[in-house]
Design a protein around this motif. Structure first.
Motif, mmCIF file in Angstrom:
data_model
loop_
_atom_site.group_PDB
_atom_site.id
_atom_site.type_symbol
_atom_site.label_atom_id
_atom_site.label_comp_id
_atom_site.label_asym_id
_atom_site.label_seq_id
_atom_site.Cartn_x
_atom_site.Cartn_y
_atom_site.Cartn_z
ATOM 1 N N LYS A 1 16.177 -1.980 23.646
ATOM 2 C CA LYS A 1 14.930 -1.367 24.103
ATOM 3 C C LYS A 1 13.721 -2.214 23.724
ATOM 4 C CE LYS A 1 16.566 3.434 23.969
ATOM 5 N NZ LYS A 1 16.406 4.757 23.303
ATOM 6 N N ASN A 2 13.850 -2.964 22.648
ATOM 7 C CA ASN A 2 12.755 -3.823 22.190
ATOM 8 C C ASN A 2 12.975 -5.281 22.586
ATOM 9 O OD1 ASN A 2 10.978 -2.013 20.302
ATOM 10 N ND2 ASN A 2 13.090 -1.500 19.795
ATOM 11 N N GLU A 3 13.839 -5.480 23.592
ATOM 12 C CA GLU A 3 14.101 -6.808 24.151
ATOM 13 C C GLU A 3 14.654 -7.773 23.107
ATOM 14 O OE1 GLU A 3 10.551 -8.129 26.053
ATOM 15 O OE2 GLU A 3 10.520 -6.491 27.511
ATOM 16 N N LEU A 4 15.496 -7.240 22.234
ATOM 17 C CA LEU A 4 16.173 -8.048 21.229
ATOM 18 C C LEU A 4 17.678 -7.959 21.457
ATOM 19 C CD1 LEU A 4 14.123 -6.970 18.077
ATOM 20 C CD2 LEU A 4 13.882 -9.097 19.360
ATOM 21 N N ILE A 5 18.389 -9.009 21.102
ATOM 22 C CA ILE A 5 19.832 -9.073 21.331
ATOM 23 C C ILE A 5 20.546 -9.245 19.997
ATOM 24 C CG2 ILE A 5 21.710 -10.329 22.460
ATOM 25 C CD1 ILE A 5 19.729 -11.219 24.577
ATOM 26 N N MET A 6 21.552 -8.423 19.764
ATOM 27 C CA MET A 6 22.374 -8.555 18.564
ATOM 28 C C MET A 6 23.565 -9.450 18.886
ATOM 29 S SD MET A 6 24.044 -5.598 16.110
ATOM 30 C CE MET A 6 25.144 -4.941 17.369
ATOM 31 N N THR A 7 23.648 -10.579 18.229
ATOM 32 C CA THR A 7 24.717 -11.541 18.496
ATOM 33 C C THR A 7 25.776 -11.570 17.403
ATOM 34 O OG1 THR A 7 23.429 -13.308 17.448
ATOM 35 C CG2 THR A 7 23.177 -13.014 19.837
ATOM 36 N N ASP A 8 25.398 -11.218 16.175
ATOM 37 C CA ASP A 8 26.332 -11.265 15.053
ATOM 38 C C ASP A 8 26.199 -9.990 14.233
ATOM 39 O OD1 ASP A 8 27.331 -14.326 14.880
ATOM 40 O OD2 ASP A 8 25.223 -14.265 15.473
ATOM 41 N N LEU A 9 27.299 -9.575 13.650
ATOM 42 C CA LEU A 9 27.300 -8.408 12.773
ATOM 43 C C LEU A 9 28.034 -8.761 11.489
ATOM 44 C CD1 LEU A 9 27.743 -4.713 13.674
ATOM 45 C CD2 LEU A 9 29.158 -5.667 11.849
ATOM 46 N N LEU A 10 27.371 -8.544 10.350
ATOM 47 C CA LEU A 10 27.942 -8.844 9.043
ATOM 48 C C LEU A 10 28.217 -7.536 8.313
ATOM 49 C CD1 LEU A 10 25.994 -11.286 9.897
ATOM 50 C CD2 LEU A 10 26.029 -11.901 7.494
ATOM 51 N N ALA A 11 29.393 -7.419 7.726
ATOM 52 C CA ALA A 11 29.748 -6.226 6.959
ATOM 53 C C ALA A 11 30.807 -6.601 5.933
ATOM 54 C CB ALA A 11 30.253 -5.112 7.877
ATOM 55 N N ASP A 12 30.996 -5.725 4.938
ATOM 56 C CA ASP A 12 32.004 -6.008 3.920
ATOM 57 C C ASP A 12 33.380 -5.550 4.397
ATOM 58 O OD1 ASP A 12 32.219 -3.213 3.462
ATOM 59 O OD2 ASP A 12 30.600 -3.288 1.996
ATOM 60 N N ALA A 13 34.386 -5.766 3.548
ATOM 61 C CA ALA A 13 35.771 -5.492 3.942
ATOM 62 C C ALA A 13 36.041 -4.011 4.172
ATOM 63 C CB ALA A 13 36.729 -6.033 2.879
ATOM 64 N N GLY A 14 35.152 -3.138 3.709
ATOM 65 C CA GLY A 14 35.343 -1.715 3.946
ATOM 66 C C GLY A 14 35.281 -1.347 5.417
ATOM 67 N N TYR A 15 34.689 -2.224 6.228
ATOM 68 C CA TYR A 15 34.581 -1.983 7.670
ATOM 69 C C TYR A 15 35.655 -2.732 8.452
ATOM 70 C CZ TYR A 15 30.063 0.100 6.601
ATOM 71 O OH TYR A 15 29.070 0.906 6.099
ATOM 72 N N SER A 16 36.605 -3.336 7.739
ATOM 73 C CA SER A 16 37.686 -4.065 8.397
ATOM 74 C C SER A 16 38.618 -3.092 9.103
ATOM 75 C CB SER A 16 38.463 -4.884 7.361
ATOM 76 O OG SER A 16 39.575 -5.512 7.949
ATOM 77 N N ASN A 17 38.738 -3.283 10.401
ATOM 78 C CA ASN A 17 39.544 -2.375 11.212
ATOM 79 C C ASN A 17 39.797 -3.049 12.553
ATOM 80 O OD1 ASN A 17 39.887 -0.217 13.334
ATOM 81 N ND2 ASN A 17 39.915 1.081 11.518
ATOM 82 N N GLY A 18 41.035 -3.001 13.029
ATOM 83 C CA GLY A 18 41.353 -3.647 14.293
ATOM 84 C C GLY A 18 40.542 -3.101 15.449
ATOM 85 N N ALA A 19 40.346 -1.790 15.465
ATOM 86 C CA ALA A 19 39.550 -1.182 16.531
ATOM 87 C C ALA A 19 38.105 -1.664 16.478
ATOM 88 C CB ALA A 19 39.611 0.338 16.422
ATOM 89 N N ASN A 20 37.579 -1.895 15.270
ATOM 90 C CA ASN A 20 36.209 -2.399 15.142
ATOM 91 C C ASN A 20 36.098 -3.831 15.646
ATOM 92 O OD1 ASN A 20 35.308 0.001 14.053
ATOM 93 N ND2 ASN A 20 35.562 -0.667 11.934
ATOM 94 N N TYR A 21 37.079 -4.663 15.315
ATOM 95 C CA TYR A 21 37.074 -6.034 15.827
ATOM 96 C C TYR A 21 37.109 -6.035 17.356
ATOM 97 C CZ TYR A 21 38.214 -7.495 11.041
ATOM 98 O OH TYR A 21 38.191 -7.717 9.684
#
Length: 256
Positions: free
Chosen positions: A39-59
């Protein structure tokens, strides 16, 4: 919570119940952040998170959204099974005695994760001289893999690349300190209200205060209009929630 690594400001924050894993909330947070930035004309290209968010469905979700996920693979995952090479074209493994372990069926565990089962023919294992060392208590050798094995392999390769190491340092130096500041200096060590909606309001106000203070410390440097709009959108959302809460409260009747 989501933090912009370039500006060090909070781009999203929300309250959730603590009865689930962190990985269960990444899809919802990712969609909200991506839509707000768009909405603010910005693009998300990368997402950083710790191993707690590791999940095949998330990848898989991030790849579908064309976002590169820099999330360390969970420690129990093994990219290869020693002594059992995988043939992608035939979708089967080979044991050290060159016997096939073809794909047999899908399996859903208690967490709802879908897995793939591979196992050798019982007659092959029965006549194998390595059975006492390989599978002494079962009829045949079985291998279980996630249906997101390819996504895990790509995430594992990113994690161990030079850029992956830099991304880990970036997350530790920009994202995690923000969380520490909120708990230490902005009243989020303990939420003193009841209900998810009340907790969300407290967290939202703390995030707004953090972002405003961040910009005041810029010393006259003009922030980007896109990030400034993000802050105003968050403030507007908080005011809307407060107004709805006030309007929903019962009005006491005065005795004549």
């Amino acid at each position: 919570m989501a933090v912009d690594t370039a500006e060090g400001v909070i781009s999203h924050i929300q309250a959730d119940f603590a009865d689930g894993r962190d990985s269960q909330y990444l899809t919802d947070i990712g969609l909200r952040v991506q839509n707000r930035l768009r909405k603010n004309e910005l693009i998300m290209t990368d997402l950083l998170a710790d191993a707690g968010y590791s999940n095949g469905a998330n990848y898989h979700f991030l790849e579908q959204r064309k976002v590169t996920g820099w999330i360390p693979v969970f420690g129990k995952y093994k990219p290869k099974i020693e002594g059992f090479p995988y043939n992608k074209e035939r979708d089967e493994y080979r044991c050290p005695m060159n016997r096939p372990l073809p794909f047999k069926a899908f399996y859903t565990n208690r967490d709802g994760s879908v897995l793939k089962n591979y196992w050798a023919a019982p007659k092959d294992c029965k006549a194998c001289p390595m059975k006492p060392q390989c599978v002494p208590n079962t009829k045949c050798k079985k291998i279980i893999r996630t249906i997101y094995d390819e996504q895990y392999l790509r995430a594992y390769a990113r994690q161990h690349s030079e850029r992956g190491k830099r991304m880990k340092n970036l997350r530790q130096s920009t994202v995690e300190p923000v969380f520490g500041s909120l708990t230490q200096f902005y009243g989020l060590r303990k939420i003193g209200v009841l209900g998810k909606a009340g907790a969300h309001k407290v967290m939202l106000m703390a995030a707004i205060a953090f972002n405003l203070k961040k910009y005041l410390k810029k010393g006259g440097r003009k922030p980007s209009i896109g990030v400034f709009k993000t802050i105003m959108d968050a403030l507007q959302g908080c005011l809307t929630i407060i107004r709805q809460y006030i309007q929903s409260r019962p009005v006491p009747l005065k005795a004549p």
